[in-house]
Design a protein around this motif. Structure first.
Motif, mmCIF file in Angstrom:
data_model
loop_
_atom_site.group_PDB
_atom_site.id
_atom_site.type_symbol
_atom_site.label_atom_id
_atom_site.label_comp_id
_atom_site.label_asym_id
_atom_site.label_seq_id
_atom_site.Cartn_x
_atom_site.Cartn_y
_atom_site.Cartn_z
ATOM 1 N N ARG A 75 9.743 14.455 -55.443
ATOM 2 C CA ARG A 75 9.976 15.421 -54.494
ATOM 3 C C ARG A 75 11.453 15.176 -53.636
ATOM 4 N N PRO A 76 12.174 16.431 -53.523
ATOM 5 C CA PRO A 76 13.341 16.187 -52.886
ATOM 6 C C PRO A 76 13.296 15.301 -51.649
ATOM 7 N N ALA A 77 12.395 15.564 -50.745
ATOM 8 C CA ALA A 77 12.331 14.774 -49.518
ATOM 9 C C ALA A 77 12.145 13.064 -49.876
ATOM 10 N N SER A 78 11.783 12.750 -50.935
ATOM 11 C CA SER A 78 11.414 11.455 -51.334
ATOM 12 C C SER A 78 12.922 10.749 -51.554
ATOM 13 N N ILE A 79 13.904 11.499 -51.574
ATOM 14 C CA ILE A 79 15.146 11.022 -52.402
ATOM 15 C C ILE A 79 16.276 10.675 -51.004
ATOM 16 N N GLU A 80 16.818 9.212 -51.217
ATOM 17 C CA GLU A 80 17.492 8.787 -50.115
ATOM 18 C C GLU A 80 18.980 9.370 -50.529
ATOM 19 N N SER A 81 19.347 9.042 -51.672
ATOM 20 C CA SER A 81 20.629 9.336 -52.277
ATOM 21 C C SER A 81 20.653 9.778 -53.730
ATOM 22 N N ILE A 82 21.723 10.558 -54.191
ATOM 23 C CA ILE A 82 21.957 10.980 -55.519
ATOM 24 C C ILE A 82 23.498 10.575 -55.867
ATOM 25 N N ASP A 83 23.614 10.090 -56.908
ATOM 26 C CA ASP A 83 25.194 9.851 -57.368
ATOM 27 C C ASP A 83 25.171 10.048 -58.788
ATOM 28 N N VAL A 84 26.076 10.664 -59.031
ATOM 29 C CA VAL A 84 26.613 11.498 -60.453
ATOM 30 C C VAL A 84 27.704 10.692 -60.873
ATOM 31 N N ARG A 85 27.513 9.854 -62.094
ATOM 32 C CA ARG A 85 29.006 9.215 -62.576
ATOM 33 C C ARG A 85 28.941 9.724 -63.899
ATOM 34 N N LYS A 86 30.414 9.676 -64.477
ATOM 35 C CA LYS A 86 30.742 10.115 -65.614
ATOM 36 C C LYS A 86 31.943 9.661 -65.573
ATOM 37 N N LYS A 109 13.288 3.973 -48.718
ATOM 38 C CA LYS A 109 12.797 2.404 -48.681
ATOM 39 C C LYS A 109 11.278 2.289 -48.971
ATOM 40 N N ASP A 110 10.591 3.063 -48.251
ATOM 41 C CA ASP A 110 9.205 2.906 -48.241
ATOM 42 C C ASP A 110 8.370 3.154 -49.355
ATOM 43 N N LEU A 111 9.102 4.146 -50.375
ATOM 44 C CA LEU A 111 8.569 4.638 -51.419
ATOM 45 C C LEU A 111 8.522 3.621 -52.809
ATOM 46 N N GLN A 112 7.568 3.862 -53.578
ATOM 47 C CA GLN A 112 7.628 3.178 -54.881
ATOM 48 C C GLN A 112 7.598 4.184 -55.762
ATOM 49 N N LEU A 113 7.881 3.744 -57.220
ATOM 50 C CA LEU A 113 8.133 4.563 -58.261
ATOM 51 C C LEU A 113 6.979 3.985 -59.403
ATOM 52 N N TRP A 114 5.821 4.564 -59.801
ATOM 53 C CA TRP A 114 4.790 4.003 -60.376
ATOM 54 C C TRP A 114 4.812 4.631 -61.844
ATOM 55 N N ASN A 115 4.592 3.752 -62.742
ATOM 56 C CA ASN A 115 4.330 4.334 -64.280
ATOM 57 C C ASN A 115 2.742 4.403 -64.221
ATOM 58 N N ILE A 149 5.832 8.459 -61.484
ATOM 59 C CA ILE A 149 5.774 9.241 -60.300
ATOM 60 C C ILE A 149 5.779 8.536 -58.815
ATOM 61 N N VAL A 150 6.356 9.190 -58.070
ATOM 62 C CA VAL A 150 6.561 8.466 -56.404
ATOM 63 C C VAL A 150 5.179 8.600 -55.879
ATOM 64 N N ASN A 151 5.105 7.435 -55.136
ATOM 65 C CA ASN A 151 3.761 7.236 -54.535
ATOM 66 C C ASN A 151 3.358 8.304 -53.374
ATOM 67 N N ASP A 152 4.486 8.512 -52.922
ATOM 68 C CA ASP A 152 4.038 9.683 -51.747
ATOM 69 C C ASP A 152 3.526 11.164 -52.372
ATOM 70 N N ILE A 153 3.542 11.416 -53.427
ATOM 71 C CA ILE A 153 3.268 12.717 -53.886
ATOM 72 C C ILE A 153 1.644 12.564 -54.390
ATOM 73 N N VAL A 154 1.299 11.603 -54.618
ATOM 74 C CA VAL A 154 -0.189 11.369 -54.931
ATOM 75 C C VAL A 154 -1.313 11.549 -54.023
ATOM 76 N N ALA A 155 -2.160 12.388 -53.999
ATOM 77 C CA ALA A 155 -3.261 12.668 -53.139
ATOM 78 C C ALA A 155 -4.396 11.800 -53.564
ATOM 79 N N SER A 156 -5.013 11.895 -55.048
ATOM 80 C CA SER A 156 -6.197 11.072 -55.511
ATOM 81 C C SER A 156 -5.897 10.801 -56.866
ATOM 82 N N VAL A 157 -6.553 9.806 -57.395
ATOM 83 C CA VAL A 157 -6.612 9.723 -58.780
ATOM 84 C C VAL A 157 -8.262 9.268 -58.932
ATOM 85 N N LYS A 158 -8.904 10.136 -60.049
ATOM 86 C CA LYS A 158 -10.308 9.713 -60.050
ATOM 87 C C LYS A 158 -10.714 10.150 -61.579
#
Length: 180
Positions: A75-86, A109-115, A149-158
């Motif tokens: 989600r865009p709200a989960s992003i702290e910064s975006i840097d485009v480099r070339k 900082k409080d968010l995690q990226l999960w596989n 997936i970022v952990n803040d977007i997941v409601a449930s897994v079953k």
């Protein structure tokens, strides 16, 4: 006759100016651009064909990933910064995969990226069930290896049982995302 000529000139100059004010996204004149789905990340580039033919490398919290994952499960709200480099240093760091540019995204900082494996572990899905098909908000996940997936977007897994036909039962892993 002068009034008719003057009216025509006003009309001729007013219509193109009004057309330039029209919003490209919403096609509504005079209304500011609005993204109708705020959970979607939109990238604006000069040429859509250019970005499809030469996609940039996406790096989220130092993890290389597919651009579809970024736009669908972060989600865009989960992003702290975006840097485009070339530049040459970016190509030197990421090799030929970064030659079309690199989009570096840092999450808050409080968010995690999960596989997928971490997602299952954090929601208590047993190892014997991890081979079941995965459905994210009723859409089947086709590519399990490039999934993040970022952990803040997941409601449930079953694990749920789905009745496809009256005589056959299948188990699937259902991932439900939080509403906006």
């Amino acid at each position: 006759m002068k009034q008719l000529y003057f009216s025509f000139l006003i009309f001729a100059f007013a219509v193109p100016a009004f057309a330039q004010e029209a919003d490209v996204v919403n096609k509504v004149p005079g209304v500011p651009k609005q993204i109708t789905d705020p959970k979607t990340i939109r990238i604006c580039v000069p040429s859509r064909a250019g970005i499809i033919a030469n996609p940039p490398l996406w790096v989220v919290n130092d993890v290389l990933m597919n651009g579809d994952v970024v736009t669908n499960f972060i989600r865009p709200a989960s992003i702290e910064s975006i840097d485009v480099r070339k530049d040459a240093s970016t190509t030197a760091r990421y090799g030929t995969s970064g030659q079309n540019g690199v989009v570096i995204i840092k999450l808050k900082k409080d968010l995690q990226l999960w596989n997928l494996k971490e997602l299952f572990k954090n929601f208590g899905i047993r190892n014997k069930n991890q081979d079941f098909p995965v459905f994210i908000d009723k859409k089947e996940l086709v590519n399990r290896t490039d999934f993040f997936i970022v952990n803040d977007i997941v409601a449930s897994v079953k694990v749920v049982t789905v009745n496809d036909m009256p005589s056959r039962k299948n188990k699937v892993i259902q991932v439900t995302l939080k509403p906006l």
